[in-house]
Design a protein around this motif. Structure first.
Motif, PDB file in Angstrom:
ATOM      1  N   GLY A   1       0.856 -34.421 -19.458  1.00  0.00           N
ATOM      2  CA  GLY A   1      -0.421 -33.943 -19.006  1.00  0.00           C
ATOM      3  C   GLY A   1      -0.848 -32.640 -19.905  1.00  0.00           C
ATOM      4  O   GLY A   1      -1.969 -32.109 -19.576  1.00  0.00           O
TER       5      GLY A   1
ATOM      6  N   MET B   1      -3.048 -40.311 -14.919  1.00  0.00           N
ATOM      7  CA  MET B   1      -3.451 -39.056 -15.303  1.00  0.00           C
ATOM      8  C   MET B   1      -4.517 -38.916 -15.992  1.00  0.00           C
ATOM      9  O   MET B   1      -4.878 -40.079 -16.788  1.00  0.00           O
TER      10      MET B   1
ATOM     11  N   THR C   1      -4.934 -36.219 -11.663  1.00  0.00           N
ATOM     12  CA  THR C   1      -3.854 -35.533 -12.430  1.00  0.00           C
ATOM     13  C   THR C   1      -2.822 -34.454 -11.870  1.00  0.00           C
ATOM     14  O   THR C   1      -1.761 -34.572 -12.294  1.00  0.00           O
TER      15      THR C   1
END
Ligand code: ADP
Length: 358
Positions: A49, A65, A69
């Motif tokens: 990420g 993601m 997230t």
């Protein structure tokens, strides 16, 4: 546990990661292997990420993601190539700080730091300043910060680079001990590093996935060849000329010279036997074979062959683009030649392992 689909990263016109897809199973240790510049760090930075993909999806333990997230990131611990350590902090102090940053509840922080310090054998240096630790111990602290919060997935970028042989063995053992509690992906450009630690191998080259399989299946792939090692009395040019006439020889390689003899390696498909033809051809040319033995190519050679093949394909594509040729045209020929229209990562898998790999 991790599902990557069609992941790409484009940097102002150059493609660092080019549409890769793979799945990672729970509790395994995966080696992420490829030459320098292949796209390993970029892929890892996207999975963790830190970097947004240009295209594609990343799913970690069911969380996407870019959508879920925070939840996806909570499932990942990351040790970048340069560990994010604070040299002026003590080991325990630093790990408590990381626990705070990762949102571990205050009441649980001490027990969590105790747990990771035990898992990474850091108790003896708990009050030492990080700047006074050896490189091996610094790397332990790097791994400890990655597993704080008990993430399901741990990603380690080149975790043994710069360590001495003894430290490498210790860090390898530590990584192996993470297996089971965590799914581990570790990157390296050195095959021996991966084969010593990992159950499965992902090979990437020019941003493309070249293989995704167990080390055993890689060894059984079509890339594995037989090699005939020869020691022949005679001069290099003459011997080479004769060996190049052998019908099934895929590659003839001069290795070295030894007094009156020359050493050669001849590579050929593993379902063939060229020993008879080689013997007759050399004796017809009045060249004496002093030694001859046959072996299967090693995992290292299989890996290098995969990388070589990917390099050649990439170069052919660049040339086609320069020449204005349609890329479909260059693949049409190879498809009809060997009916090998599958993706490379698929074609090297044995049929009986495909279902499992899915
Ligand atoms: P690896 O980790 O396998 O050595 P990287 O993921 O670091 O490979 O790099 C893949 C490719 O992307 C390389 O050609 C590299 O030069 C390029 N690259 C990496 N980061 C950037 C960036 N920030 N800007 C432009 N190109 C980059």
């Amino acid at each position: 546990m991790i599902k990557i689909e069609d992941l790409s990263k484009i940097y102002s016109g150059s493609i660092a990661v080019d549409g890769i897809s793979f799945e990672v199973k729970e509790g395994h240790i995966y080696g992420f292997l490829g030459p320098n510049g292949a796209g390993k760090s970029t892929t890892m930075n996207m999975i963790t990420g830190y970097l947004a993909p240009s295209y594609g999806t990343i799913e970690i333990n069911g969380y996407l993601m870019g959508k879920d997230t925070d939840k996806a990131k909570k499932n990942i611990g990351y040790l970048p190539e340069i560990p994010p350590l604070y040299p002026d902090m003590g080991v325990r102090e630093y790990l408590a700080f990381v626990a705070h940053l990762k949102g571990v509840a205050k009441a649980d922080r001490k027990s969590e730091v105790d747990r990771v310090m035990k898992a990474t054998s850091l108790n003896d240096v708990s009050t030492k300043l990080i700047k006074h630790l050896s490189k091996g111990y610094k790397q332990r602290v790097g791994i400890a910060q990655a597993i704080i919060g008990n993430p399901k997935v741990v990603i380690l970028d080149e975790p043994t680079v710069g360590l001495d042989p003894e430290q490498i063995i210790e860090i390898r053992e530590l990584i192996k001990s993470l297996k089971g509690d965590h799914t581990v992906i570790l990157s390296s450009h050195i095959l021996s590093e991966i084969s010593a630690t990992c159950d499965d191998v992902l090979v990437i080259c020019h941003g493309r996935m070249v293989a995704c399989d167990t080390t055993e299946n890689l060894l059984r792939s079509k890339e594995q060849k037989k090699i005939l090692n020869l020691k022949i009395k005679g001069d290099k040019e003459k011997v080479e000329e004769i060996l190049k006439t052998i019908k099934d020889a895929d590659k003839v390689e001069y290795v070295d010279k030894e007094e009156e003899a020359v050493l050669f390696k001849v590579e050929f498909a593993k379902d063939k036997d060229i020993r008879e033809e080689v013997s007759f051809a050399l004796s017809d040319a009045r060249l004496l074979i002093l030694e001859m033995n046959e072996e299967l190519s090693s995992l290292e050679e299989v890996y290098l062959a995969l990388v070589r093949e990917a390099d050649e394909k990439y170069e052919a594509e660049l040339q086609a683009i320069r020449d204005g040729v349609d890329l479909d045209e260059i693949y049409k020929d190879t498809e009809t030649e060997n009916d090998n229209s599958k993706e490379p990562s698929e074609s090297i898998m044995d049929n009986d392992n495909k279902e499992e790999a899915k």
